[in-house]
Design a protein around this motif. Structure first.
Motif, PDB file in Angstrom:
ATOM      1  N   GLY A 131      24.118 116.591 -60.912  1.00 24.69           N
ATOM      2  CA  GLY A 131      24.942 115.447 -60.540  1.00 24.69           C
ATOM      3  C   GLY A 131      25.276 115.432 -59.062  1.00 24.69           C
ATOM      4  O   GLY A 131      25.239 114.372 -58.412  1.00 24.69           O
ATOM      5  N   SER A 132      25.598 116.586 -58.493  1.00 24.24           N
ATOM      6  CA  SER A 132      25.927 116.645 -57.062  1.00 24.24           C
ATOM      7  C   SER A 132      24.691 116.385 -56.209  1.00 24.24           C
ATOM      8  O   SER A 132      24.781 115.750 -55.149  1.00 24.24           O
ATOM      9  CB  SER A 132      26.530 118.011 -56.725  1.00 24.24           C
ATOM     10  OG  SER A 132      27.817 118.147 -57.278  1.00 24.24           O
ATOM     11  N   ALA A 133      23.535 116.896 -56.636  1.00 22.12           N
ATOM     12  CA  ALA A 133      22.295 116.595 -55.910  1.00 22.12           C
ATOM     13  C   ALA A 133      22.027 115.092 -55.910  1.00 22.12           C
ATOM     14  O   ALA A 133      21.604 114.514 -54.890  1.00 22.12           O
ATOM     15  CB  ALA A 133      21.124 117.353 -56.534  1.00 22.12           C
ATOM     16  N   THR A 134      22.290 114.445 -57.032  1.00 22.96           N
ATOM     17  CA  THR A 134      22.124 112.986 -57.109  1.00 22.96           C
ATOM     18  C   THR A 134      23.072 112.276 -56.156  1.00 22.96           C
ATOM     19  O   THR A 134      22.665 111.364 -55.419  1.00 22.96           O
ATOM     20  CB  THR A 134      22.386 112.507 -58.551  1.00 22.96           C
ATOM     21  OG1 THR A 134      21.474 113.153 -59.446  1.00 22.96           O
ATOM     22  CG2 THR A 134      22.233 111.004 -58.662  1.00 22.96           C
ATOM     23  N   ALA A 135      24.340 112.700 -56.150  1.00 22.96           N
ATOM     24  CA  ALA A 135      25.318 112.061 -55.268  1.00 22.96           C
ATOM     25  C   ALA A 135      24.949 112.254 -53.807  1.00 22.96           C
ATOM     26  O   ALA A 135      25.034 111.313 -52.998  1.00 22.96           O
ATOM     27  CB  ALA A 135      26.711 112.633 -55.541  1.00 22.96           C
TER      28      ALA A 135
END
Length: 507
Positions: free
Chosen positions: A434-438
């Motif tokens: 999720g953080s990589a996506t953000a």
């Protein structure tokens, strides 16, 4: 047994106090009397001399240098990271008890290698007495770390002292641009012209004060790396080396090198035998003088210029990143921000983003935006997951979700630790994706940020704020969906059995 402990993390916010809670509760469960000194942002709750004298063993759960380590001389010492204390406080206390049992009566435990100065030397430095004794030779310390562990601790100490300067200076500069536009940097000095009724004058004031704060960034980094290595006598050489790094335009890399040089030089000078009559003036006069001269000369004449060339190459590479390459970098920064939730990998990514702010490039501002978006995502995602599927989480996790909303919104990634400590194999991969996506979306949407901290409270200072908010929300959605799916795998949707560790339940 009676055990005393010191906890400290680079930001001094979450890990410091969670580790303290974990050690205290594990001590009560094991029947030990545990007293903890937290060296955090809220101040230091110092152990009394009586507590230290009565202690059977000492636990240092710290990712940065422990202040005044000489107080613990003569005690068996066990060292660990704050993450180890949060996850396995009982194991640390067991190691401490074993170390106490192995210790012979009167055994001396000198200053560990991480501080680079023996306890007798520290006493001489603080007292600066003319009759101070020549430092005693070092003897064995129980459970000290290797060079790699010490190096990480030295660097994290420097970073921990830099963060307040970065936060204050970066936010003031960002506010100045929001009030007065980017042309505010061309405003005359406020000492020459300041109109209290003019918004532009106030913007110029904020910009000039913020710039002054940011000017301390590299000297403070170098000074406190040196301090972590060789105590107070290394502060002046470290600051001088950092200032020299600024003068030759070697930037953050130069500051790191200057701090390590200053610490090594002063630690080496300490080992030179001196007459008894000189021991008192060594820490306050001779070591700062010689250290500053040597480090300043090395930075100006030998290593400063080559490092400046490397720094210029890094700046050029950042400025040249576009399209897919920039998005991939955003994804990498995002994954690192979530991987250890405020630990060393997180701090490497954050320091890289903050260091880029000094270049002033648009790409560097985009990287800062990616880092903050990625750091905000994990706590909010887990808090949201507890609301969507309550039966997948324990009562303690539901209690931890309440502060997680605010912690995530404030860019304090550590708010997710209570969830990761209970179920790391499901939670950590979920928050990483999720953080990589953000992070990738923040750069892909063209968002920029000059403020190094603040979370949603600096949203008005973000370039392209609405797409930026969308990147954060999408990252939260991805992490939430991933963790809910992972929680069902192998559980069949059943309510989790058992409670989390004591550390987690009180985080």
């Amino acid at each position: 047994m009676k055990i005393v402990a010191v906890t400290s993390c680079p930001t001094g916010i979450a890990h410091t106090y969670m580790a303290a809670e974990a050690l205290e509760q594990a001590g009560r469960a094991a029947g030990h009397e545990v007293s903890v000194e937290t060296q955090g942002s809220a101040g230091t709750s110092a152990l009394s001399a009586a507590d230290i004298a009565a202690a059977d063993a000492v636990v240092f759960a710290a990712d940065v240098g422990v202040h005044n380590r000489g107080r613990f001389e003569g005690k068996p010492i066990v060292e660990a990271t704050v993450k180890q204390a949060v996850n396995d406080a009982a194991g640390l206390l067991e190691r401490a008890a074993e170390a106490a049992e192995r210790a012979e009566p009167g055994q001396s435990g000198p200053e560990p290698a991480a501080s680079g100065v023996a306890g007798a030397e520290r006493a001489a430095a603080e007292a600066a007495a003319p009759d101070a004794a020549t430092p005693a030779p070092e003897t064995k310390v129980t459970a000290t770390g290797g060079f790699g562990s010490n190096l990480r601790q030295w660097l994290m100490t420097g970073v921990s002292y830099v963060i307040p300067f970065v936060a204050a200076g970066g936010l003031l500069i960002a506010i100045s641009f929001a009030l007065g536009g980017y042309d505010v940097t061309e405003a005359p000095p406020v000492t020459e012209h300041f109109d209290p009724l003019s918004l532009t004058s106030w913007a110029a004031l904020a910009n000039q004060v913020g710039t002054l704060a940011m000017d301390f960034l590299v000297p403070v980094l170098a000074g406190f790396i040196a301090y972590a290595m060789a105590d107070r006598a290394a502060l002046a050489p470290g600051f001088v080396g950092g200032a020299a790094a600024v003068a030759v335009e070697s930037g953050f890399l130069g500051g790191l090198l200057a701090g390590l040089l200053a610490g090594a030089v002063v630690a080496g000078l300490r080992r030179v035998p001196v007459p008894r009559a000189m021991a008192g003036v060594m820490p306050v006069l001779v070591l700062p003088l010689l250290g500053s001269a040597v480090v300043g000369a090395l930075m100006f004449v030998v290593v400063g210029e080559p490092v400046a060339v490397v720094m210029q190459a890094v700046t050029g590479w950042l400025n040249g990143l576009t399209g897919t390459n920039a998005i991939l970098l955003g994804a990498l920064i995002g994954a690192m921000m979530a991987f250890d939730m405020g630990g060393p990998v997180n701090k490497v990514a954050y320091t890289f983003a903050v260091g880029g702010l000094s270049t002033g490039s648009e790409t560097a501002h985009a990287i800062m935006a990616a880092a903050m978006a990625a750091g905000m995502t994990p706590p909010i995602a887990l808090a949201l997951a507890t609301k969507i599927k309550r039966d997948l989480f324990s009562p303690a996790e539901h209690a931890s979700s309440r502060p997680a909303w605010l912690l995530g919104a404030s860019f304090i990634t550590e708010g997710v630790i209570p969830f990761a400590a209970v179920d790391p194999l499901r939670v950590i991969p979920s928050i990483v994706v999720g953080s990589a996506t953000a992070g990738a979306l923040a750069i892909g949407f063209g968002s920029t940020l000059m403020a190094p901290h603040g979370g949603v409270f600096v949203l008005p200072l973000v370039g392209a704020p609405l797409p930026y908010l969308a990147a954060i929300l999408i990252g939260i959605a991805v992490s939430t969906a991933a963790v809910l799916l992972a929680k069902r795998i192998g559980r069949g949707g059943r309510k989790p059995v058992g409670e989390p560790t004591a550390a987690t339940a009180t985080a």
